[in-house]
Enzyme design. Structure first.
Site, short mmCIF file in Angstrom:
data_model
loop_
_atom_site.label_atom_id
_atom_site.label_comp_id
_atom_site.label_asym_id
_atom_site.label_seq_id
_atom_site.Cartn_x
_atom_site.Cartn_y
_atom_site.Cartn_z
N ILE A 1 0.91 -1.15 0.00
CA ILE A 1 0.00 0.00 0.00
C ILE A 1 0.95 1.20 0.00
CG2 ILE A 1 -1.77 1.30 1.23
CD1 ILE A 1 -2.74 -1.35 2.44
N PRO A 2 1.14 1.82 -1.17
CA PRO A 2 2.28 2.72 -1.38
C PRO A 2 2.16 4.11 -0.74
CG PRO A 2 0.94 2.63 -3.35
CD PRO A 2 0.34 1.65 -2.38
N CYS A 3 2.23 4.16 0.58
CA CYS A 3 2.18 5.44 1.28
C CYS A 3 3.40 6.30 0.96
CB CYS A 3 2.04 5.22 2.78
SG CYS A 3 3.27 4.12 3.51
N HIS A 4 4.48 5.68 0.48
CA HIS A 4 5.68 6.44 0.11
C HIS A 4 5.43 7.35 -1.09
CE1 HIS A 4 5.87 2.76 -2.32
NE2 HIS A 4 6.51 3.50 -3.22
#
Length: 164
Positions: free
Chosen positions: A121-124
């Site tokens: 889950i690409p919070c970056h």
């Protein structure tokens, strides 16, 4: 719940799963779930395989069953993060607006910071409105490294489906 740890180019990484779904990815000093048994399950092995491909620049899209624990709105925000295309970024404000909360950038930021399954889950991929890198619980160096990885040109990128 099972958990297993691996050494990667971004440091020690823990992957937790329950009932065939990834529940947590732990970076650096994240505390493992209390009720987790250390066991490298088939689900965890597959998650690591995909994460390793991603970290080596050979995978754009994950195909893992995810089960993050949170409120319905938290899950809405995390789901919105999965819609950010590989190599692109969005601001906290844009994420909040996409979730129907035009004035909810601060709340979205708090929820994004509690993402239990980073990388997948690409919070970056969420940055400040000014374009600056802000707010990554495992440190901005890892966030920067992940974003730089997604900007590198590769001869052949695969999806996890191509690897099956």
């Amino acid at each position: 719940m099972n958990i297993f740890f691996y050494d990667t180019c971004i440091g020690r990484l823990g992957i937790a799963e329950s009932d065939g779904c990834i529940t947590n990815i732990l970076l650096h000093n994240d505390e493992p779930p209390i009720n987790a048994d250390t066991h490298e399950s088939k689900t965890i092995k597959e998650a690591f395989r995909q994460i390793n491909l991603y970290l080596n620049g050979n995978l754009k899209n994950f195909s893992l069953k995810l089960k993050p624990s949170g409120t319905p709105y938290m899950k809405t925000v995390w789901n919105e993060l999965t819609k950010i295309p590989y190599g692109e970024t969005r601001s906290y404000k844009q994420v909040a607006e996409a979730c129907g909360k035009s004035r909810g950038a601060r709340a979205a930021g708090m929820i994004i910071g509690r993402n239990p399954i980073p990388i997948v889950i690409p919070c970056h991929r969420v940055i400040g409105s000014s374009g600056k890198l802000v707010g990554f619980r495992s440190g901005l160096e890892i966030k920067k490294k992940l974003l730089e990885l997604e900007k590198r040109p590769q001869q052949h990128r695969i999806t996890s489906d191509e690897n099956d």
